[in-house]
Design a protein around this motif. Structure first.
Motif, PDB file in Angstrom:
ATOM      1  N   LYS A   1       2.843  51.694   4.377  1.00 47.60           N
ATOM      2  CA  LYS A   1       2.393  50.393   4.893  1.00 47.60           C
ATOM      3  C   LYS A   1       1.424  50.560   6.067  1.00 47.60           C
ATOM      4  CE  LYS A   1       6.524  48.064   3.273  1.00 47.60           C
ATOM      5  NZ  LYS A   1       7.700  47.213   3.595  1.00 47.60           N
ATOM      6  N   PHE A   2       0.721  51.681   6.056  1.00 46.86           N
ATOM      7  CA  PHE A   2      -0.376  51.961   6.998  1.00 46.86           C
ATOM      8  C   PHE A   2       0.077  52.154   8.449  1.00 46.86           C
ATOM      9  CE2 PHE A   2      -1.998  49.104   3.632  1.00 46.86           C
ATOM     10  CZ  PHE A   2      -2.849  49.995   2.999  1.00 46.86           C
ATOM     11  N   ILE A   3       1.384  52.241   8.695  1.00 49.67           N
ATOM     12  CA  ILE A   3       1.852  52.297  10.087  1.00 49.67           C
ATOM     13  C   ILE A   3       1.529  53.621  10.772  1.00 49.67           C
ATOM     14  CG2 ILE A   3       3.689  50.602   9.705  1.00 49.67           C
ATOM     15  CD1 ILE A   3       5.680  52.904   9.643  1.00 49.67           C
ATOM     16  N   HIS A   4       1.191  54.666   9.989  1.00 49.30           N
ATOM     17  CA  HIS A   4       0.854  55.961  10.589  1.00 49.30           C
ATOM     18  C   HIS A   4      -0.656  56.208  10.614  1.00 49.30           C
ATOM     19  CE1 HIS A   4       5.098  56.764  10.503  1.00 49.30           C
ATOM     20  NE2 HIS A   4       5.136  56.679   9.184  1.00 49.30           N
ATOM     21  N   GLY A   5      -1.443  55.165  10.334  1.00 55.85           N
ATOM     22  CA  GLY A   5      -2.895  55.320  10.267  1.00 55.85           C
ATOM     23  C   GLY A   5      -3.500  55.887  11.541  1.00 55.85           C
TER      24      GLY A   5
ATOM     25  N   GLY B   1      -3.062  59.033   7.175  1.00 57.36           N
ATOM     26  CA  GLY B   1      -1.976  58.057   7.264  1.00 57.36           C
ATOM     27  C   GLY B   1      -2.264  56.638   6.828  1.00 57.36           C
ATOM     28  N   TRP B   2      -3.472  56.370   6.346  1.00 58.80           N
ATOM     29  CA  TRP B   2      -3.779  55.011   5.893  1.00 58.80           C
ATOM     30  C   TRP B   2      -3.421  54.885   4.407  1.00 58.80           C
ATOM     31  CZ3 TRP B   2      -4.809  51.162   9.151  1.00 58.80           C
ATOM     32  CH2 TRP B   2      -5.270  51.485  10.420  1.00 58.80           C
ATOM     33  N   ASP B   3      -2.139  54.722   4.114  1.00 64.18           N
ATOM     34  CA  ASP B   3      -1.716  54.644   2.718  1.00 64.18           C
ATOM     35  C   ASP B   3      -0.722  53.502   2.524  1.00 64.18           C
ATOM     36  OD1 ASP B   3       1.223  55.939   2.787  1.00 64.18           O
ATOM     37  OD2 ASP B   3      -0.082  57.090   4.115  1.00 64.18           O
ATOM     38  N   LEU B   4      -0.740  52.932   1.323  1.00 65.55           N
ATOM     39  CA  LEU B   4       0.116  51.797   0.997  1.00 65.55           C
ATOM     40  C   LEU B   4       1.596  52.137   1.094  1.00 65.55           C
ATOM     41  CD1 LEU B   4      -1.821  50.286  -2.029  1.00 65.55           C
ATOM     42  CD2 LEU B   4      -1.141  49.033   0.026  1.00 65.55           C
ATOM     43  N   GLU B   5       1.951  53.354   0.693  1.00 63.00           N
ATOM     44  CA  GLU B   5       3.361  53.741   0.662  1.00 63.00           C
ATOM     45  C   GLU B   5       4.017  53.610   2.029  1.00 63.00           C
ATOM     46  OE1 GLU B   5       6.163  57.490  -0.770  1.00 63.00           O
ATOM     47  OE2 GLU B   5       4.010  57.540  -1.118  1.00 63.00           O
TER      48      GLU B   5
END
Length: 215
Positions: free
Chosen positions: A97-101, A91-95
């Motif tokens: 915005k990292f909110i699911h990291g 979940g650490w992805d730009l698309e």
């Protein structure tokens, strides 16, 4: 002046989280309306999530800024946590915005793969430094909004160095609901923010004492 219609953003780890974050089974505290965050006299927008790292809290602040707020409260967490970004599914992805990291806590209850990673790569001093840098970033990001905010040191209080000037700013509050953890009557099992009804009342009064002071 009434604040009941003002949007209050709350960012942090479990100490500021609510029942929207997971399933809980406590019989005494079982609804958001019983939590201290929902009894401050504002319209709460709770971005806080259990197990969040300070980096994850930074992404919550960004989300709160994008969604808009009238006032923001940030509750820092312990550096004894890690961000897990080993796979795309973490979940650490730009698309997004990292909110699911994905994150995890550094302790013996962590999954085997996490414990192996901790044993090889985790360094508490580095994570303390990272948290300091993240706190500075959160502070200046909120300062640029022109909106009132407070950053409670909460679980990070025990790791602050005396020469870190950012923690001398008036918006930094050297306190937080985590300090109630050592009081037996305040402890709540299987509750999002770890607090009993008594603990909810004390946490509410603690936070309100600063909100009312700052105005």
């Amino acid at each position: 002046m009434s604040t009941i219609k003002l949007k209050l953003a709350l960012c942090g780890c479990s100490w500021a989280s609510d029942f929207n974050s997971a399933n809980y089974s406590n019989k005494e505290v079982f609804a958001n309306k019983q939590l201290w965050q929902y009894n401050l006299g504002y319209q709460p927008d709770v971005y806080a999530r259990p197990g969040s790292t300070n980096l994850k809290i930074y992404t919550q602040v960004q989300q709160a800024i994008e969604n808009g707020f009238d006032k923001c409260l940030v509750f820092l967490t312990s550096p004894t946590r890690i961000n897990i970004a080993w796979q795309e599914s973490d979940g650490w992805d730009l698309e997004s915005k990292f909110i699911h990291g994905r994150t995890d806590i550094v302790n013996n209850s962590a999954p085997q793969e996490t414990r192996e990673y901790i044993a090889k790569y985790y360094n508490e001093d580095v994570e303390i430094l990272n948290s300091f840098i993240i706190t500075e970033a959160i502070y200046w990001k909120l300062k640029q909004t022109g909106k009132p905010f407070m950053i409670f040191t909460n679980s990070f209080e025990y790791y602050i160095h005396n020469d870190w000037k950012i923690f001398q700013q008036p918006e930094i509050i050297h306190d937080g609901p985590e300090k109630l953890n050592g009081i037996l009557e305040c402890q709540g099992e299987d509750v999002p923010n770890h607090l009993s009804l008594t603990g909810q009342s004390r946490a509410k009064n603690l936070v309100l004492s600063y909100l009312n002071k700052k105005g």
